[in-house]
Motif scaffolding. Structure first.
Motif, PDB file in Angstrom:
ATOM      1  N   GLY A 127       0.864  -1.234   0.248  1.00 27.74           N
ATOM      2  CA  GLY A 127      -0.163   0.061  -0.026  1.00 27.74           C
ATOM      3  C   GLY A 127       0.737   1.257   0.201  1.00 27.74           C
ATOM      4  N   ARG A 182      -3.441   4.132   2.288  1.00 22.48           N
ATOM      5  CA  ARG A 182      -3.685   2.879   3.527  1.00 22.48           C
ATOM      6  C   ARG A 182      -2.755   1.813   2.995  1.00 22.48           C
ATOM      7  N   SER A 215      -1.392  -1.888   4.148  1.00 23.53           N
ATOM      8  CA  SER A 215      -2.114  -3.207   4.673  1.00 23.53           C
ATOM      9  C   SER A 215      -1.054  -4.245   4.923  1.00 23.53           C
ATOM     10  N   CYS A 216      -1.498  -5.049   6.010  1.00 24.49           N
ATOM     11  CA  CYS A 216      -0.266  -5.940   6.433  1.00 24.49           C
ATOM     12  C   CYS A 216      -1.025  -7.327   6.468  1.00 24.49           C
ATOM     13  N   ARG A 217      -0.967  -8.355   5.718  1.00 23.26           N
ATOM     14  CA  ARG A 217      -1.595  -9.769   5.689  1.00 23.26           C
ATOM     15  C   ARG A 217      -0.666 -10.662   6.279  1.00 23.26           C
ATOM     16  N   ARG A 230      -7.912  -3.614  12.520  1.00 22.83           N
ATOM     17  CA  ARG A 230      -7.504  -4.830  12.318  1.00 22.83           C
ATOM     18  C   ARG A 230      -8.854  -5.732  11.786  1.00 22.83           C
ATOM     19  N   THR A 285      -5.645  -9.302   8.539  1.00 18.54           N
ATOM     20  CA  THR A 285      -5.040  -8.313   7.973  1.00 18.54           C
ATOM     21  C   THR A 285      -5.007  -7.178   8.936  1.00 18.54           C
ATOM     22  N   TYR A 317      -4.674  -2.857   9.337  1.00 13.93           N
ATOM     23  CA  TYR A 317      -4.350  -1.642   8.235  1.00 13.93           C
ATOM     24  C   TYR A 317      -3.747  -0.244   8.931  1.00 13.93           C
ATOM     25  N   GLN A 319      -4.304   3.694   8.090  1.00 13.39           N
ATOM     26  CA  GLN A 319      -4.875   4.646   7.217  1.00 13.39           C
ATOM     27  C   GLN A 319      -4.180   5.703   7.564  1.00 13.39           C
ATOM     28  N   CYS A 357       5.082  -3.548   9.461  1.00 14.16           N
ATOM     29  CA  CYS A 357       4.183  -3.954  10.437  1.00 14.16           C
ATOM     30  C   CYS A 357       4.718  -5.082  11.110  1.00 14.16           C
TER      31      CYS A 357
END
Length: 123
Positions: free
Chosen positions: A7, A18, A20-22, A71, A77, A79, A81, A95
């Motif tokens: 992102g 934003r 994201s961390c999956r 979360r 995931t 997030y 923002q 992350c």
């Protein structure tokens, strides 16, 4: 365990991104999650974290009111923002996950780290 951050990008000052961390390979809901950042020539610093249950959050003063961490346990995931971005927010954002910690602000407490995603804010 894998944490995949995404992102990041280039944005003008005042803009939004934003992140994201999956996560995979761990029980997502059993971990608290943090976002840290490292600017060129500077030490890594804490940005935001979200706790294990209830989802309460903590922020660095420098991002409070502009960044929101959240979360989604169903999607594994977390997030970040980021609104009203400033040039001084330029950094690689990481992350991280921690199962047990005395404080979520300290990076050394975390168990796992993602690879980082670059955020560049132009003036």
């Amino acid at each position: 365990v894998q944490l995949q951050a995404s992102g990041g990008g280039l944005v003008q000052a005042g803009g939004s991104l934003r992140l994201s961390c999956r996560a995979s390979g761990l029980t997502f809901s059993s971990y608290a999650w943090g976002w840290f950042r490292q600017a060129p020539g500077k030490e890594r610093e804490f940005a935001a974290a979200i706790r294990w249950s209830g989802g309460s959050t903590v922020y660095a003063d420098s991002v409070k009111g502009r960044f929101t961490i959240s979360r989604d346990n169903a999607k594994n995931t977390v997030y970040l923002q980021m609104n009203s971005l400033k040039p001084e927010d330029t950094a690689v954002y990481y992350c991280a996950a921690v199962q047990s910690a005395l404080t979520l602000r300290l990076g050394t407490q975390y168990d796992y780290w993602g690879q980082g995603t670059q955020v560049t804010v132009s003036s």
